[in-house]
Design an enzyme around this catalytic site. Sequence first.
Site, PDB file in Angstrom:
ATOM      1  N   GLU A  35      35.324  16.162  -3.966  1.00  0.00           N
ATOM      2  CA  GLU A  35      34.711  15.884  -2.665  1.00  0.00           C
ATOM      3  C   GLU A  35      33.737  17.003  -2.310  1.00  0.00           C
ATOM      4  O   GLU A  35      34.139  18.143  -2.093  1.00  0.00           O
ATOM      5  CB  GLU A  35      35.779  15.765  -1.575  1.00  0.00           C
ATOM      6  CG  GLU A  35      35.193  15.485  -0.194  1.00  0.00           C
ATOM      7  CD  GLU A  35      36.220  15.580   0.924  1.00  0.00           C
ATOM      8  OE1 GLU A  35      35.848  15.303   2.086  1.00  0.00           O
ATOM      9  OE2 GLU A  35      37.382  15.946   0.655  1.00  0.00           O
TER      10      GLU A  35
ATOM     11  N   ARG B 291      40.081  23.000   3.503  1.00  0.00           N
ATOM     12  CA  ARG B 291      38.891  22.236   3.888  1.00  0.00           C
ATOM     13  C   ARG B 291      37.724  23.121   4.324  1.00  0.00           C
ATOM     14  O   ARG B 291      36.689  22.601   4.713  1.00  0.00           O
ATOM     15  CB  ARG B 291      39.238  21.252   5.006  1.00  0.00           C
ATOM     16  CG  ARG B 291      40.135  20.108   4.536  1.00  0.00           C
ATOM     17  CD  ARG B 291      40.557  19.205   5.691  1.00  0.00           C
ATOM     18  NE  ARG B 291      41.490  18.183   5.235  1.00  0.00           N
ATOM     19  CZ  ARG B 291      41.135  16.934   4.911  1.00  0.00           C
ATOM     20  NH1 ARG B 291      39.877  16.570   4.984  1.00  0.00           N
ATOM     21  NH2 ARG B 291      42.044  16.061   4.512  1.00  0.00           N
TER      22      ARG B 291
ATOM     23  N   GLU C  68      33.396   7.572  12.608  1.00  0.00           N
ATOM     24  CA  GLU C  68      33.335   7.451  11.150  1.00  0.00           C
ATOM     25  C   GLU C  68      33.896   6.103  10.726  1.00  0.00           C
ATOM     26  O   GLU C  68      34.911   5.655  11.254  1.00  0.00           O
ATOM     27  CB  GLU C  68      34.124   8.577  10.472  1.00  0.00           C
ATOM     28  CG  GLU C  68      34.091   8.521   8.944  1.00  0.00           C
ATOM     29  CD  GLU C  68      34.836   9.673   8.299  1.00  0.00           C
ATOM     30  OE1 GLU C  68      35.555   9.431   7.307  1.00  0.00           O
ATOM     31  OE2 GLU C  68      34.718  10.818   8.795  1.00  0.00           O
TER      32      GLU C  68
ATOM     33  N   ASP D 129       0.845  -1.196   0.000  1.00  0.00           N
ATOM     34  CA  ASP D 129       0.000   0.000   0.000  1.00  0.00           C
ATOM     35  C   ASP D 129       0.880   1.247   0.000  1.00  0.00           C
ATOM     36  O   ASP D 129       1.412   1.649   1.030  1.00  0.00           O
ATOM     37  CB  ASP D 129      -0.908  -0.025   1.232  1.00  0.00           C
ATOM     38  CG  ASP D 129      -1.768   1.218   1.353  1.00  0.00           C
ATOM     39  OD1 ASP D 129      -1.785   2.026   0.398  1.00  0.00           O
ATOM     40  OD2 ASP D 129      -2.406   1.396   2.402  1.00  0.00           O
TER      41      ASP D 129
ATOM     42  N   GLU E 114      31.076   9.262   3.122  1.00  0.00           N
ATOM     43  CA  GLU E 114      31.678   9.233   4.460  1.00  0.00           C
ATOM     44  C   GLU E 114      30.634   9.650   5.501  1.00  0.00           C
ATOM     45  O   GLU E 114      30.685  10.755   6.039  1.00  0.00           O
ATOM     46  CB  GLU E 114      32.885  10.165   4.524  1.00  0.00           C
ATOM     47  CG  GLU E 114      34.030   9.783   3.583  1.00  0.00           C
ATOM     48  CD  GLU E 114      35.188  10.773   3.627  1.00  0.00           C
ATOM     49  OE1 GLU E 114      35.019  11.864   4.240  1.00  0.00           O
ATOM     50  OE2 GLU E 114      36.244  10.480   3.066  1.00  0.00           O
TER      51      GLU E 114
ATOM     52  N   HIS F 257      30.364  13.563   3.673  1.00  0.00           N
ATOM     53  CA  HIS F 257      31.117  14.004   2.503  1.00  0.00           C
ATOM     54  C   HIS F 257      30.961  12.967   1.397  1.00  0.00           C
ATOM     55  O   HIS F 257      30.986  11.754   1.657  1.00  0.00           O
ATOM     56  CB  HIS F 257      32.595  14.169   2.838  1.00  0.00           C
ATOM     57  CG  HIS F 257      32.855  15.132   3.949  1.00  0.00           C
ATOM     58  ND1 HIS F 257      34.091  15.279   4.543  1.00  0.00           N
ATOM     59  CD2 HIS F 257      32.039  16.012   4.587  1.00  0.00           C
ATOM     60  CE1 HIS F 257      34.032  16.187   5.495  1.00  0.00           C
ATOM     61  NE2 HIS F 257      32.778  16.643   5.540  1.00  0.00           N
TER      62      HIS F 257
ATOM     63  N   GLU G 196      29.044  10.114   8.988  1.00  0.00           N
ATOM     64  CA  GLU G 196      29.470  10.137  10.392  1.00  0.00           C
ATOM     65  C   GLU G 196      28.255   9.922  11.289  1.00  0.00           C
ATOM     66  O   GLU G 196      27.119  10.158  10.886  1.00  0.00           O
ATOM     67  CB  GLU G 196      30.140  11.473  10.708  1.00  0.00           C
ATOM     68  CG  GLU G 196      31.397  11.724   9.897  1.00  0.00           C
ATOM     69  CD  GLU G 196      31.903  13.152   9.982  1.00  0.00           C
ATOM     70  OE1 GLU G 196      33.082  13.377   9.661  1.00  0.00           O
ATOM     71  OE2 GLU G 196      31.110  14.046  10.349  1.00  0.00           O
TER      72      GLU G 196
ATOM     73  N   ARG H 229      31.330  18.501   0.390  1.00  0.00           N
ATOM     74  CA  ARG H 229      31.416  18.356   1.844  1.00  0.00           C
ATOM     75  C   ARG H 229      30.176  18.800   2.614  1.00  0.00           C
ATOM     76  O   ARG H 229      30.101  18.614   3.822  1.00  0.00           O
ATOM     77  CB  ARG H 229      32.624  19.139   2.348  1.00  0.00           C
ATOM     78  CG  ARG H 229      33.948  18.633   1.796  1.00  0.00           C
ATOM     79  CD  ARG H 229      35.110  19.574   2.116  1.00  0.00           C
ATOM     80  NE  ARG H 229      35.311  19.778   3.535  1.00  0.00           N
ATOM     81  CZ  ARG H 229      35.953  18.941   4.348  1.00  0.00           C
ATOM     82  NH1 ARG H 229      36.455  17.805   3.856  1.00  0.00           N
ATOM     83  NH2 ARG H 229      36.091  19.210   5.626  1.00  0.00           N
TER      84      ARG H 229
ATOM     85  N   GLU I  35      35.866  10.309  15.544  1.00  0.00           N
ATOM     86  CA  GLU I  35      35.856  11.623  14.899  1.00  0.00           C
ATOM     87  C   GLU I  35      36.162  12.728  15.922  1.00  0.00           C
ATOM     88  O   GLU I  35      36.515  12.447  17.070  1.00  0.00           O
ATOM     89  CB  GLU I  35      34.503  11.869  14.218  1.00  0.00           C
ATOM     90  CG  GLU I  35      34.542  11.681  12.692  1.00  0.00           C
ATOM     91  CD  GLU I  35      35.453  12.668  12.009  1.00  0.00           C
ATOM     92  OE1 GLU I  35      35.733  13.753  12.572  1.00  0.00           O
ATOM     93  OE2 GLU I  35      35.906  12.373  10.885  1.00  0.00           O
TER      94      GLU I  35
END
Length: 442
Positions: free
Chosen positions: A331, A314, A194, A52, A130, A243, A132, A333, A187
């Site tokens: 990457e 970063r 992670e 359903d 990745e 990420h 976490e 993030r 982490e």
Amino acid sequence: MTYTREDITRIAKEQNVRFIRLQFTDLLGSIKNVEIPVSQLEKALDNKMMFDGSSIEGYVRIEESDMYLYPDLSTWVVFPWVTENKVARLICDIYMPDGTPFAGDPRGILKRALEEAERMGYTTMNVGPEPEFFLFQTDDKGNPTTELNDQGGYFDLAPTDLGENCRRDIVLTLEEMGFEIEASHHEVAPGQHEIDFKYASAVKAADQIQTFKLVVKTIARQHGLHATFMPKPLFGMNGSGMHCHLSLFRGGENAFYDPSDKLGLSSEARHFMAGILKHARGIAAITNPTVNSYKRLVPGYEAPCYVAWSASNRSPMIRIPASRGLSTRVEVRNPDPAANPYLTLAVMLKAGLDGISSKLPTPAPVDRNIYVMSEEERIEEGIPSLPINLKEALSELLRDDIICDALGDHALSHFYELKEIEWDMYRTQVHQWERDQYLTHY
């Protein structure tokens, strides 16, 4: 692995599997399933199991509720944590009674985006996620608390990292289920962890994210802990991200690699990046889909809140990891683990493909720490911000025709409606912070 019907029925018999969970994902990213006894396995493999759809978030109205589950045989796995009355799993695509794919199936939406990529000559999109998560203690009734399981920090180990045994059992379980685990560590925040697993093609990667969440929560509970993928469970600490490392391939060739370029990036990689940057505000409601997501996207906690890129920094939203050759990748993030992985990968791919087809120029990289720049400096550098809350993100989503097209009318309208309700519930709620600030002051 590739399984045939005969493989699956044989394994089910050999391992004494008693039940099969036919899994799928609703629009908000929650795993759903219809559990059937093994006696119904042949019927399921014939794509004749119905459910359903009107009872599932974002699916269909009650007057059009019949939907069918089409199992993907490559997703067959026997859950290793069930020793008696064994249970296996098949992830399914959703189809309508007339045999057409359901337009609101998140897995189907990702497949449609991949078909567009294939028409442009890209045979594979590889994804290395990745996700976490936090581990919290439970009370004597097994309910989650906000008490952390440890006070560890980045890369700490026991006895400081008291989640080590739980994390190790998660890794062992994942390996039993076919995951190739590359790393596992504590982490930055206390109680935060992670586990990195090897990249895969886009649909398989999204399937793995959903399986990963299920395993983490299941094994954590066996250790008397509660695992959460909530983006920002605690004020004043880092939140949890997801990420995503992305690359496009033509057969065995990485389309993002160009050895003659100063950074080793092809023009396609740069256009792809430019597309994601252009649509960053439009995809935020998908990559960061909850009210809580925007508590993570604030300066000072390693989460990107500015739309920029760098090969060495970063703090921007996009980073280029150092590996080159077949490992050349982008990457992204800003996504968090509350996101529906199928929709997240679909909108990022669609944004990147728009960058490639439109040959969008890539802005200059930002190699400074954006967090310490003033607002005037960011404006001068042409660095926009991601939306500051879910309401703003939803407005940006509706303005972005490319991302709306990636979702399709059905998923877009239902997703928007559900998230408008979420925002309104949050907006009208009286929170403890307000009582602490105002109850005695006024």
